[in-house]
Design a protein around this motif. Sequence first.
Motif, mmCIF file in Angstrom:
data_model
loop_
_atom_site.group_PDB
_atom_site.id
_atom_site.type_symbol
_atom_site.label_atom_id
_atom_site.label_comp_id
_atom_site.label_asym_id
_atom_site.label_seq_id
_atom_site.Cartn_x
_atom_site.Cartn_y
_atom_site.Cartn_z
ATOM 1 N N SER A 35 0.846 -1.196 0.000
ATOM 2 C CA SER A 35 0.000 0.000 0.000
ATOM 3 C C SER A 35 0.881 1.245 0.000
ATOM 4 O O SER A 35 2.047 1.203 0.381
ATOM 5 C CB SER A 35 -0.938 -0.029 1.199
ATOM 6 O OG SER A 35 -0.205 -0.023 2.403
ATOM 7 N N ASN A 90 -9.515 -4.684 0.270
ATOM 8 C CA ASN A 90 -9.302 -3.405 0.930
ATOM 9 C C ASN A 90 -9.469 -2.284 -0.097
ATOM 10 O O ASN A 90 -9.894 -2.519 -1.225
ATOM 11 C CB ASN A 90 -7.906 -3.367 1.573
ATOM 12 C CG ASN A 90 -7.884 -2.533 2.837
ATOM 13 O OD1 ASN A 90 -8.455 -1.453 2.890
ATOM 14 N ND2 ASN A 90 -7.205 -3.044 3.852
ATOM 15 N N TYR A 92 -8.508 0.506 -2.872
ATOM 16 C CA TYR A 92 -7.576 0.732 -3.978
ATOM 17 C C TYR A 92 -7.760 2.162 -4.458
ATOM 18 O O TYR A 92 -8.878 2.599 -4.718
ATOM 19 C CB TYR A 92 -7.850 -0.238 -5.130
ATOM 20 C CG TYR A 92 -7.237 -1.600 -4.907
ATOM 21 C CD1 TYR A 92 -6.117 -2.009 -5.634
ATOM 22 C CD2 TYR A 92 -7.762 -2.478 -3.967
ATOM 23 C CE1 TYR A 92 -5.552 -3.260 -5.430
ATOM 24 C CE2 TYR A 92 -7.204 -3.730 -3.747
ATOM 25 C CZ TYR A 92 -6.099 -4.106 -4.483
ATOM 26 O OH TYR A 92 -5.536 -5.331 -4.280
ATOM 27 N N ASN A 107 -11.646 6.099 -3.765
ATOM 28 C CA ASN A 107 -11.114 4.746 -3.914
ATOM 29 C C ASN A 107 -12.250 3.752 -3.934
ATOM 30 O O ASN A 107 -13.380 4.074 -3.579
ATOM 31 C CB ASN A 107 -10.116 4.430 -2.796
ATOM 32 C CG ASN A 107 -10.752 4.483 -1.426
ATOM 33 O OD1 ASN A 107 -11.585 3.654 -1.097
ATOM 34 N ND2 ASN A 107 -10.379 5.455 -0.618
ATOM 35 N N ASN A 123 -2.568 5.279 3.343
ATOM 36 C CA ASN A 123 -2.068 4.252 2.438
ATOM 37 C C ASN A 123 -3.206 3.356 1.968
ATOM 38 O O ASN A 123 -3.997 2.884 2.778
ATOM 39 C CB ASN A 123 -1.002 3.398 3.119
ATOM 40 C CG ASN A 123 0.324 4.105 3.241
ATOM 41 O OD1 ASN A 123 0.503 5.190 2.697
ATOM 42 N ND2 ASN A 123 1.248 3.511 3.944
ATOM 43 N N ASN A 124 -3.284 3.143 0.657
ATOM 44 C CA ASN A 124 -4.209 2.215 0.026
ATOM 45 C C ASN A 124 -3.433 1.396 -1.003
ATOM 46 O O ASN A 124 -2.290 1.701 -1.325
ATOM 47 C CB ASN A 124 -5.355 2.956 -0.665
ATOM 48 C CG ASN A 124 -6.344 3.544 0.313
ATOM 49 O OD1 ASN A 124 -6.644 2.939 1.336
ATOM 50 N ND2 ASN A 124 -6.862 4.721 0.005
ATOM 51 N N TYR A 125 -4.093 0.391 -1.551
ATOM 52 C CA TYR A 125 -3.476 -0.461 -2.564
ATOM 53 C C TYR A 125 -3.665 0.166 -3.946
ATOM 54 O O TYR A 125 -4.424 1.122 -4.113
ATOM 55 C CB TYR A 125 -4.069 -1.868 -2.502
ATOM 56 C CG TYR A 125 -3.716 -2.542 -1.199
ATOM 57 C CD1 TYR A 125 -2.499 -3.201 -1.047
ATOM 58 C CD2 TYR A 125 -4.572 -2.472 -0.103
ATOM 59 C CE1 TYR A 125 -2.151 -3.787 0.162
ATOM 60 C CE2 TYR A 125 -4.228 -3.057 1.107
ATOM 61 C CZ TYR A 125 -3.023 -3.709 1.234
ATOM 62 O OH TYR A 125 -2.674 -4.277 2.431
#
Length: 189
Positions: A35, A90, A92, A107, A123-125
Motif C-alpha cells: 500500500s 481493501n 484501492y 477509492n 495508504n491504500n493499494y
Amino acid sequence: DLDPAANGDIVTTDNVTGLMWASDGNAAGCNFAASTDWNSAIDWAQNLSFANQTDWRLPNINQLYLICVKDAGISAPYIDHTYFPNTVSNNYWSSTSNPNNTDNALNVNFNNGNVNNNIKTNNNYVRAVRGGKCRKCFPRDLCQKNILRGLPLYSSGKDIFGLENIYSAYIKCRRRKRNTNNALKFELN
C-alpha cells in the motif's frame, strides 16, 4: 496469451472498454501488494514499466469501479478472482480527487464493493491500467475529452466536462453488456 511480454507480467484486457489491467495483486503492476499514499501511487503508476509497456496510470474512479463485482455469489474481494487473482480485500486508489475536498481522493473498497473517500496521505493499494478505446455505447464527445485515458472527472469541486449524466449512462450500458451471456467480459492477454 497470459503474458504478452513473456516475462511473467500478466495482464487482463476488458473487451468492452479496451482497458488493459495489471492482473495479479502480488505482482509489479499492483506494486507487489504494497500500500502507498495517493501522491506516491500517482508517481508509481506514471513511472511503471510492466508487460513491455510504459504508459500505465492509476485508473480514474469510474474505470476502477467497472472491475468491481457486487455479486452475492462471490465472496470478498468483490472482483473477478479468475482475472484479478490475489486482490487484497481493501481500498484501492483511483486518480480521482474528491470534488468537494481535494485533500482527499476516491477509492474502491473491494472488501464491500463501495466507493469511498480517503485522505491522500493514507495508504491504500493500487492497480495499474493502460489504454482504452471508444465503443459504440460510449459517447464520442467523452472519448474526445479523454475520459477513458485516466483524466479525473472532477476538478476544482465540479464535473470538468459537465457530462456526469452521460458518463452514468455509459456505465449502465457497460454493466448491461457485461451481464449478457454472449458478451465476453474480459480476456486474458
